[in-house]
Enzyme design. Structure first.
Site, mmCIF file in Angstrom:
data_model
loop_
_atom_site.group_PDB
_atom_site.id
_atom_site.type_symbol
_atom_site.label_atom_id
_atom_site.label_comp_id
_atom_site.label_asym_id
_atom_site.label_seq_id
_atom_site.Cartn_x
_atom_site.Cartn_y
_atom_site.Cartn_z
ATOM 1 N N TYR A 127 -3.545 13.960 -12.381
ATOM 2 C CA TYR A 127 -2.873 14.648 -13.483
ATOM 3 C C TYR A 127 -3.794 15.683 -14.125
ATOM 4 C CZ TYR A 127 -0.598 15.591 -17.943
ATOM 5 O OH TYR A 127 -0.034 16.222 -19.031
ATOM 6 N N ARG A 134 -2.190 24.179 -13.355
ATOM 7 C CA ARG A 134 -1.104 24.762 -14.152
ATOM 8 C C ARG A 134 -1.636 25.877 -15.048
ATOM 9 N NH1 ARG A 134 2.312 20.818 -18.004
ATOM 10 N NH2 ARG A 134 0.192 20.194 -18.587
ATOM 11 N N TYR A 186 -5.953 18.442 -27.576
ATOM 12 C CA TYR A 186 -6.536 17.148 -27.241
ATOM 13 C C TYR A 186 -8.046 17.283 -27.023
ATOM 14 C CZ TYR A 186 -2.125 14.609 -26.416
ATOM 15 O OH TYR A 186 -0.913 13.962 -26.533
ATOM 16 N N ARG A 199 5.801 19.811 -28.352
ATOM 17 C CA ARG A 199 6.456 18.500 -28.401
ATOM 18 C C ARG A 199 7.974 18.610 -28.281
ATOM 19 N NH1 ARG A 199 2.562 14.836 -27.239
ATOM 20 N NH2 ARG A 199 0.707 15.218 -28.507
ATOM 21 N N GLU A 299 8.235 6.402 -21.128
ATOM 22 C CA GLU A 299 8.269 7.703 -21.784
ATOM 23 C C GLU A 299 9.733 8.129 -21.869
ATOM 24 O OE1 GLU A 299 5.213 10.609 -20.818
ATOM 25 O OE2 GLU A 299 6.802 12.072 -20.334
#
Length: 306
Positions: A127, A134, A186, A199, A299
């Protein structure tokens, strides 16, 4: 269950997603999602607009557009592109190049599904490698702000990366959760390149909120390690905080479809029962998928309409 052929015959069908094992269709509007549904028969998700739709193929991309809305999807096999980082970079490069020259260039929502998302340790975790790729592929395309997004691991034998998006000719309004650190802020422990998403996103002219993948994260830390019920409770608190932040009334209703991604198949019935009790009447599609943090068991993402 909606009939796929009937839906595709309708003038305003923008996209159709098959969460099951049906045969693939050649129509550019169709995507066979690499996640298993716990529903039987399997479920179709259909996007429709109030306008005629055109569609086509551009390189590895499939797309459709109508009424100011754009759907674009890309599927790449990592074995052809050198692993998760290089594959993500290529996918996002192609999406950026295609969407950037369209009138519908405001990307509002993105979904990312990849194999073995938690495999690897430290910065070598797949990830985290995906997040680096990305960012490389996006470049400065989202310099003004990131779209809402989901990233989930699938269990397919083929290491396939699937990315699809919804874009518009008008911008949306990004929404953050005051209970959580914004993902792009983060700390370093979550990788050299932080996740890049809002979000949630308020969609233009539709009185709707597109909700990103939401889990039991408070601040930037995962809560209630390996406690499914507590994680579900915390996730619902986060969903309500997002609605409040977007200026929407509390709660979900029969017109607000959600997806619940469940790490362990044996937990699917418990998740379904919990959500039926806490969100009665809300349509929830329960899918078998791995959350981007190994300690998280569930999730939820979806839509909320005014």
């Amino acid at each position: 269950m909606a009939d796929a052929e009937a839906a595709l015959a309708e003038t305003g069908t923008l996209a159709l997603f098959d969460f099951g094992a049906r045969a693939r269709r050649d129509d550019p509007r169709c995507l066979q999602v690499a996640l298993e549904s716990f529903d039987a028969p399997s479920t179709l998700e259909i996007w429709q607009v109030d306008a005629p739709v055109e569609s086509g193929v551009a390189g590895d991309l499939r797309w459709s557009a109508g009424g100011g809305w754009l759907y674009a999807a890309i599927e790449l096999d990592e074995r052809d592109h050198g692993g998760p980082q290089a594959t993500a970079a290529r996918a996002y490069e192609q999406l950026r190049a295609f969407v950037g020259q369209r009138a519908e260039h405001h990307v509002l929502r993105i979904w990312n599904y990849m194999a073995a998302i938690n495999q690897g340790e430290g910065d070598a975790e797949r990830y985290k490698q995906f997040c680096i790729g990305r960012a490389e592929g996006m470049g400065d395309f989202f310099a003004e702000g990131f779209p809402a997004a989901t990233a989930i691991g699938h269990h397919g034998e083929v290491p396939l990366l699937q990315v699809y998006l919804l874009a518009c000719d008008q911008p949306g309004q990004r929404v953050e959760n005051p209970r959580q650190v914004s993902a792009w802020r983060y700390p370093r422990q979550y990788g050299s390149t932080p996740p890049s998403f809002a979000r949630a996103m308020s969609l233009p002219a539709l009185d709707a909120l597109a909700i990103s993948g939401t889990a039991a994260v408070v601040g930037h830390a995962s809560a209630h390690h390996d406690d499914l019920d507590a994680q579900l409770e915390e996730t619902l608190v986060n969903l309500e905080a997002l609605l409040a932040s977007a200026g929407m009334s509390a709660g979900f209703d029969t017109q607000s479809p959600l997806k619940a991604y469940v790490r362990h198949g044996v937990d699917a019935a418990r998740v379904n029962d919990f959500l039926q009790q806490r969100l009665p009447g809300v349509p929830v599609l329960v899918l078998h998928g791995d959350i981007c943090r190994g300690e998280l068991l569930v999730e939820i993402d979806g839509w909320r309409y005014v």
